[in-house]
Design a protein around this motif. Sequence first.
Motif, mmCIF file in Angstrom:
data_model
loop_
_atom_site.group_PDB
_atom_site.id
_atom_site.type_symbol
_atom_site.label_atom_id
_atom_site.label_comp_id
_atom_site.label_asym_id
_atom_site.label_seq_id
_atom_site.Cartn_x
_atom_site.Cartn_y
_atom_site.Cartn_z
ATOM 1 N N LEU A 32 0.839 -1.194 0.000
ATOM 2 C CA LEU A 32 0.000 0.000 0.000
ATOM 3 C C LEU A 32 0.874 1.243 0.000
ATOM 4 O O LEU A 32 2.002 1.224 0.497
ATOM 5 N N GLN A 33 0.321 2.305 -0.529
ATOM 6 C CA GLN A 33 0.943 3.613 -0.358
ATOM 7 C C GLN A 33 0.488 4.177 0.986
ATOM 8 O O GLN A 33 -0.617 3.883 1.462
ATOM 9 N N GLU A 34 1.320 4.979 1.578
ATOM 10 C CA GLU A 34 0.957 5.628 2.829
ATOM 11 C C GLU A 34 -0.368 6.358 2.654
ATOM 12 O O GLU A 34 -0.553 7.100 1.689
ATOM 13 N N GLU A 92 -3.264 4.900 2.059
ATOM 14 C CA GLU A 92 -4.197 4.104 1.251
ATOM 15 C C GLU A 92 -4.816 3.008 2.115
ATOM 16 O O GLU A 92 -4.168 2.002 2.436
ATOM 17 N N SER A 93 -6.064 3.143 2.474
ATOM 18 C CA SER A 93 -6.727 2.192 3.370
ATOM 19 C C SER A 93 -7.033 0.874 2.661
ATOM 20 O O SER A 93 -7.260 0.850 1.443
ATOM 21 N N SER A 94 -7.060 -0.215 3.425
ATOM 22 C CA SER A 94 -7.370 -1.527 2.866
ATOM 23 C C SER A 94 -7.757 -2.489 3.993
ATOM 24 O O SER A 94 -7.819 -2.104 5.163
ATOM 25 N N THR A 151 -6.722 1.818 8.331
ATOM 26 C CA THR A 151 -7.135 3.133 7.841
ATOM 27 C C THR A 151 -5.934 4.061 7.798
ATOM 28 O O THR A 151 -5.216 4.202 8.792
ATOM 29 N N ALA A 152 -5.719 4.665 6.627
ATOM 30 C CA ALA A 152 -4.621 5.626 6.424
ATOM 31 C C ALA A 152 -3.313 5.094 6.993
ATOM 32 O O ALA A 152 -2.729 5.687 7.911
#
Lengths: 112, 113
Positions: free
Chosen positions: A13-15, A17-19, A76-77
């Motif tokens: 993930l990019q900083e 980017e929630s998943s 989250t984030a």
Amino acid sequence: EDQVTQSPEALRLQEGESSSLNCSYTVSGLRGLFWYRQDPGKGPEFLFTLYSAGEEKEKERLKATLTKKESFLHITAPKPEDSATYLCAVQAGGTNAGKSTFGDGTTLTVKP
Amino acid sequence: NAGVTQTPKFRILKIGQSMTLQCTQDMNHNYMYWYRQDPGMGLKLIYYSVGAGITDKGEVPNGYNVSRSTTEDFPLRLELAAPSQTSVYFCATTRRNPNYGYTFGSGTRLTVV
């Protein structure tokens, strides 16, 4: 036989980017579902215990949820310091002496 | 308050050699466990104990043995080491209440050559 399957195996993930990470399980009478964080070269560190469908627990950017067949770890984030392997485990009810069955983990990498 | 202490941190064994992995906890917990973790895999239970003098086999006990003479100590013995025992070994302890999960040691990385 208790089984735990985690997906995906790896997540980049990019900083910010929630998943979500998934943990599917089968167990004869769930006593508890656990999430752990493991940093390279270290032992797993306990995060949460969930007991029943519909339950949610939060810690900083992490939120764990539980259904009758799955658990999700929502991030989250995320920040780079959230990079780690996340392990899911289940304990069956009855006299199982606190034994846990672990999944293979999801390795999360968060890029700045 | 050290929690769970494992020694040694690293060890290389030759095939057929034996060794003992040490685990000590200062949390006064009755439940203790030995797990092994192969690369990219989850943890597999080797042996466990619910109190001093009581031990039982887990999922993968072959080639290992344990003893529990005190609440604090739970050593794991490897007899006649084989390459298949190359792994990282973790000792863990917990209260009976699952609210607290496991407390793990930092692990012993064992290579059998």
